[in-house]
Design a protein around this motif. Structure first.
Motif, PDB file in Angstrom:
ATOM      1  N   LEU A   1      15.498 -43.340 -32.174  1.00 24.79           N
ATOM      2  CA  LEU A   1      16.686 -43.974 -32.768  1.00 24.79           C
ATOM      3  C   LEU A   1      17.901 -43.241 -32.215  1.00 24.79           C
ATOM      4  CD1 LEU A   1      15.107 -44.023 -36.321  1.00 24.79           C
ATOM      5  CD2 LEU A   1      15.657 -46.090 -34.998  1.00 24.79           C
ATOM      6  N   ASP A   2      18.580 -43.865 -31.265  1.00 24.62           N
ATOM      7  CA  ASP A   2      19.635 -43.175 -30.536  1.00 24.62           C
ATOM      8  C   ASP A   2      21.034 -43.712 -30.825  1.00 24.62           C
ATOM      9  OD1 ASP A   2      18.201 -41.154 -29.280  1.00 24.62           O
ATOM     10  OD2 ASP A   2      17.592 -42.427 -27.611  1.00 24.62           O
ATOM     11  N   SER A   3      21.187 -44.518 -31.887  1.00 28.26           N
ATOM     12  CA  SER A   3      22.520 -44.995 -32.269  1.00 28.26           C
ATOM     13  C   SER A   3      23.259 -43.892 -33.032  1.00 28.26           C
ATOM     14  CB  SER A   3      22.381 -46.225 -33.175  1.00 28.26           C
ATOM     15  OG  SER A   3      23.603 -46.531 -33.795  1.00 28.26           O
TER      16      SER A   3
ATOM     17  N   GLN B   1      19.541 -37.756 -16.617  1.00 19.60           N
ATOM     18  CA  GLN B   1      18.646 -37.629 -15.461  1.00 19.60           C
ATOM     19  C   GLN B   1      18.080 -38.989 -15.060  1.00 19.60           C
ATOM     20  OE1 GLN B   1      16.145 -34.723 -17.438  1.00 19.60           O
ATOM     21  NE2 GLN B   1      16.873 -33.094 -16.097  1.00 19.60           N
ATOM     22  N   GLN B   2      17.790 -39.825 -16.066  1.00 18.40           N
ATOM     23  CA  GLN B   2      17.320 -41.189 -15.759  1.00 18.40           C
ATOM     24  C   GLN B   2      18.398 -41.954 -14.996  1.00 18.40           C
ATOM     25  OE1 GLN B   2      15.589 -43.480 -19.055  1.00 18.40           O
ATOM     26  NE2 GLN B   2      15.346 -41.549 -20.150  1.00 18.40           N
ATOM     27  N   ALA B   3      19.652 -41.745 -15.395  1.00 19.36           N
ATOM     28  CA  ALA B   3      20.756 -42.443 -14.720  1.00 19.36           C
ATOM     29  C   ALA B   3      20.857 -42.009 -13.263  1.00 19.36           C
ATOM     30  CB  ALA B   3      22.065 -42.164 -15.452  1.00 19.36           C
TER      31      ALA B   3
ATOM     32  N   GLY C   1      11.375 -40.597 -21.471  1.00 16.35           N
ATOM     33  CA  GLY C   1      12.228 -40.750 -20.301  1.00 16.35           C
ATOM     34  C   GLY C   1      12.077 -42.109 -19.682  1.00 16.35           C
ATOM     35  N   GLY C   2      12.594 -43.104 -20.398  1.00 15.95           N
ATOM     36  CA  GLY C   2      12.577 -44.456 -19.856  1.00 15.95           C
ATOM     37  C   GLY C   2      11.225 -45.133 -19.906  1.00 15.95           C
ATOM     38  N   VAL C   3      10.326 -44.668 -20.775  1.00 12.29           N
ATOM     39  CA  VAL C   3       8.997 -45.300 -20.870  1.00 12.29           C
ATOM     40  C   VAL C   3       9.152 -46.699 -21.469  1.00 12.29           C
ATOM     41  CG1 VAL C   3       6.676 -45.137 -21.842  1.00 12.29           C
ATOM     42  CG2 VAL C   3       7.892 -43.046 -21.153  1.00 12.29           C
TER      43      VAL C   3
ATOM     44  N   ALA D   1       9.457 -44.218 -26.711  1.00 11.51           N
ATOM     45  CA  ALA D   1      10.292 -45.273 -26.123  1.00 11.51           C
ATOM     46  C   ALA D   1      11.557 -45.423 -26.961  1.00 11.51           C
ATOM     47  CB  ALA D   1       9.534 -46.595 -26.068  1.00 11.51           C
ATOM     48  N   GLY D   2      12.686 -45.404 -26.276  1.00 15.14           N
ATOM     49  CA  GLY D   2      13.954 -45.628 -26.943  1.00 15.14           C
ATOM     50  C   GLY D   2      14.551 -46.949 -26.497  1.00 15.14           C
ATOM     51  N   ALA D   3      15.210 -46.923 -25.339  1.00 11.12           N
ATOM     52  CA  ALA D   3      15.909 -48.111 -24.835  1.00 11.12           C
ATOM     53  C   ALA D   3      14.994 -49.316 -24.691  1.00 11.12           C
ATOM     54  CB  ALA D   3      16.577 -47.786 -23.501  1.00 11.12           C
ATOM     55  N   ALA D   4      13.720 -49.070 -24.348  1.00  6.73           N
ATOM     56  CA  ALA D   4      12.792 -50.199 -24.164  1.00  6.73           C
ATOM     57  C   ALA D   4      12.583 -50.959 -25.470  1.00  6.73           C
ATOM     58  CB  ALA D   4      11.448 -49.692 -23.639  1.00  6.73           C
TER      59      ALA D   4
ATOM     60  N   LEU E   1      16.291 -32.039 -32.699  1.00  2.62           N
ATOM     61  CA  LEU E   1      17.391 -31.071 -32.792  1.00  2.62           C
ATOM     62  C   LEU E   1      17.743 -30.459 -31.441  1.00  2.62           C
ATOM     63  CD1 LEU E   1      16.649 -28.993 -36.043  1.00  2.62           C
ATOM     64  CD2 LEU E   1      18.326 -30.819 -35.737  1.00  2.62           C
ATOM     65  N   LYS E   2      16.749 -30.349 -30.544  1.00  2.10           N
ATOM     66  CA  LYS E   2      16.960 -29.632 -29.259  1.00  2.10           C
ATOM     67  C   LYS E   2      17.625 -28.276 -29.535  1.00  2.10           C
ATOM     68  CE  LYS E   2      17.182 -33.547 -25.993  1.00  2.10           C
ATOM     69  NZ  LYS E   2      17.425 -34.780 -26.727  1.00  2.10           N
ATOM     70  N   THR E   3      17.056 -27.551 -30.457  1.00  7.96           N
ATOM     71  CA  THR E   3      17.610 -26.252 -30.841  1.00  7.96           C
ATOM     72  C   THR E   3      17.649 -25.302 -29.651  1.00  7.96           C
ATOM     73  OG1 THR E   3      16.960 -26.488 -33.137  1.00  7.96           O
ATOM     74  CG2 THR E   3      17.115 -24.233 -32.301  1.00  7.96           C
TER      75      THR E   3
HETATM   76  O1  LIG Z   1      15.723 -37.730 -26.222  1.00  9.03           O
HETATM   77  C1  LIG Z   1      16.317 -38.627 -25.652  1.00  9.03           C
HETATM   78  C2  LIG Z   1      17.487 -38.361 -24.803  1.00  9.03           C
HETATM   79  O2  LIG Z   1      17.704 -36.985 -24.681  1.00  9.03           O
HETATM   80  C3  LIG Z   1      15.830 -40.047 -25.820  1.00  9.03           C
HETATM   81  O3  LIG Z   1      15.717 -40.327 -27.167  1.00  9.03           O
HETATM   82  C4  LIG Z   1      14.500 -40.214 -25.103  1.00  9.03           C
HETATM   83  O4  LIG Z   1      14.720 -40.031 -23.719  1.00  9.03           O
HETATM   84  C5  LIG Z   1      13.866 -41.582 -25.360  1.00  9.03           C
HETATM   85  O5  LIG Z   1      14.713 -42.615 -24.976  1.00  9.03           O
HETATM   86  P1  LIG Z   1      14.453 -43.525 -23.651  1.00  9.03           P
HETATM   87  O6  LIG Z   1      13.114 -44.173 -23.825  1.00  9.03           O
HETATM   88  O7  LIG Z   1      15.591 -44.527 -23.695  1.00  9.03           O
HETATM   89  O8  LIG Z   1      14.488 -42.599 -22.475  1.00  9.03           O
END
Ligand SMILES: O=C(CO)[C@H](O)[C@H](O)COP(=O)(O)O
Length: 210
Positions: free
Chosen positions: A8-10, A140-142, A167-169, A187-190, A61-63
């Motif tokens: 959930l990246d909103s 990095q995906q970009a 990572g873009g899965v 999966a996020g964007a997918a 969190l990416k602490t």
């Molecule tokens: O942690 C993230 C970015 O740092 C994203 O939530 C993760 O990469 C998953 O999203 P996507 O499937 O769109 O890459």
């Protein structure tokens, strides 16, 4: 069995709860992404924990420092998994692992930007890490990167830890990721970028659970 995780990246609190409501029945783990948790705070975790008792929740969190101190409140509030950066000091990583163990939960070490991924994976596993996160970030995906080579490297170590891959899965690559050794497929964007997020989530989960 491998699990699916939806990121959930909103930044929007209500939109995040609404999307989680749509997707939760179709995934195993709900991830509160890093920008989302920074923007909305622990209140969002409390809300999702109460609304979705059947899903595990990862807080991304990416602490980077003060591992135990930063992670503990999130485990206490119901997070099942909290992430810590693999580029951090081993004391920070151990702090998150200790907090996870105190609550019977899991710590995930994120390999994003780690130069020697094999060395950090081995050290984190030796320190008791529950999950290693192979992760190609959005920036990095970009730039055209993917997580596949890193996944092969980490899986080949055979350390007996869970391996999460992000990572873009998408549906087209979920089987490849699972077959390469991932136990958690993210999966996020997918999903959130799909016309029908519930259907997209269900499609990926069917592949991952097969
Ligand atoms: O942690 C993230 C970015 O740092 C994203 O939530 C993760 O990469 C998953 O999203 P996507 O499937 O769109 O890459």
């Amino acid at each position: 069995m491998a699990l699916t995780q939806m990121a959930l990246d909103s930044l929007d609190f209500d939109a995040t709860v609404a999307l989680a409501t749509t997707v939760a029945p179709h995934v195993d783990i709900l991830e509160i992404g890093t920008p989302c948790i920074k923007h909305n705070g622990i209140k969002l975790l409390e809300t999702l924990r109460a609304k979705f008792p059947n899903n595990k929740i990862l807080v991304d969190l990416k602490t980077a420092d003060a591992g135990f101190y930063e992670a503990e409140p999130f485990y206490k509030a119901g997070a099942d998994i909290v992430t810590v950066l693999g580029i951090s000091d081993m004391g920070t990583i151990k702090g998150v692992i200790d907090a996870a163990n105190k609550y019977g939960k899991k710590a995930q070490i994120d390999l994003i930007n780690v130069a020697d991924k094999a060395a950090v994976t081995k050290a984190a596993a030796a320190a008791g890490a529950h999950i290693i996160g192979v992760h190609t970030g959005l920036d990095q995906q970009a730039a055209g990167q993917t997580p596949f080579a890193d996944l092969a490297l980490v899986a080949a170590l055979n350390l007996g830890v869970e391996i999460s891959v992000a990572g873009g899965v998408k549906a087209a690559t979920a089987k490849q990721v699972k077959d390469a050794g991932a136990t958690i497929i993210v999966a996020g964007a997918a999903i959130y970028g799909a016309a029908d997020p519930a259907a997209a989530a269900a499609e990926i989960t069917a592949i991952v659970h097969a």
